[in-house]
Design an enzyme around this catalytic site. Sequence first.
Site, mmCIF file in Angstrom:
data_model
loop_
_atom_site.group_PDB
_atom_site.id
_atom_site.type_symbol
_atom_site.label_atom_id
_atom_site.label_comp_id
_atom_site.label_asym_id
_atom_site.label_seq_id
_atom_site.Cartn_x
_atom_site.Cartn_y
_atom_site.Cartn_z
ATOM 1 N N SER A 60 -12.985 -0.398 11.437
ATOM 2 C CA SER A 60 -12.252 -1.474 10.764
ATOM 3 C C SER A 60 -11.297 -2.136 11.738
ATOM 4 C CB SER A 60 -11.467 -0.920 9.566
ATOM 5 O OG SER A 60 -10.602 -1.898 9.031
ATOM 6 N N TYR A 90 -4.973 5.136 6.992
ATOM 7 C CA TYR A 90 -6.283 4.480 7.001
ATOM 8 C C TYR A 90 -6.618 3.956 8.389
ATOM 9 C CZ TYR A 90 -10.024 1.236 5.793
ATOM 10 O OH TYR A 90 -11.221 0.561 5.737
#
Length: 400
Positions: free
Chosen positions: A272, A285
Amino acid sequence: MQRITPAPCKLQNEKPTNGRKLAQTHNNKTFRLSWYLIPTHALRRKLCNHWLSARGGRVEQQSNRRISRGHSTQGHREDQMEESPLYRRLHLLGLLALSYLVLKQVWNLLIGIKTHILSRWWKTDLKKKYGGWAVVTGATDGIGKAYAMELARRGFDVVLISRNVEKLQKVAQQIEKQSGRKTKIIQVDFTGGSEIYPKVEKALKGLDIGILVNNVGMTYHPTANRFLEVPDINKVSSTLLYYILYIVFQMTRIVLPRMVVRKKGLIINLSSLAGNRPYPTTTMYGATKAFVDFFSRSLYYEYRSDGITVQSVLPHLVSTNMTFNLDTNVLVKTSEDYVLEALNTVGYSHRTNGCLSHCFQSYILDHLLTETVMNSRICVTMASRILSLLFKIMKVNKSR
């Protein structure tokens, strides 16, 4: 006889001067004599103005001489500096540094054109290069489903792995109907612990696997929070770390040995943008996605000599259930459009943002959100508020 006092005479940048006082104090005898011999006020004023302008001209002339001497001295010094070896070396060093920066940007531009534009016409034939089956985790929604559908269209039989049997069967039927390719479903809950992997390994046994897509992911909270403000942080941290890190690690361990024997294979790991640089309020995250990125890059360098390609994909915002189905625009892609472009980059780049739009966004952020900028409290506060606003927009879209 009435005395006539001449009007004050003015010179630029000089206070007004009384003509008679000037005549009395002036050391020039000719001027003093001329002043008293001149009968009229008008002529006296002309004499005063003439003398002052002449004096100003001489002062200006002297000033010009000083300036010209200063310029000549300065020019002489500059000539000497230009002739010095140190100046020449610094000049050469500056040219080399500028050339390096220009060439670097031109090279990045050419790489971007090759990866995201030329690849649309000269696609890598994935079926011919890797062959076999494609295994996709998290294949029932979003990017995982889009990878499964697109790989089937490109000639692969697909193994679908997820926890919802009904969704797995639905996706399998869509693939068989649209592409006519074989499918196989494996129902597992990846949060179930290490005991699920023998089941996965047994189900994959005997299959000639050419591509693995590690797509399983999760977000730990639908709002932006600092590390200690995450609700139920103990449970969330263990689940998040296990769910993202351990799955990528174990699935790679299961599939990679067969690829090494075959001397060809492709592993696509979904990282990501959050793993590319620090983002406040998404600490855990981002850290897990950074692991996926570094793991993929290291694995690529280790096994590329064995014919194995490991690609790290770092998407920005894609409209999926995980992002509450954001409205698509120039910056936000649909999962189908994103995967179509991302698969075209295989064979051109082992680390990619997936599509041209996300590549531009990453380039801009790389030059704006440097570590120096991120160290600013103002930037941290702004980033936190922007992320909070983004999560609110996502919630509004979900409520619709």
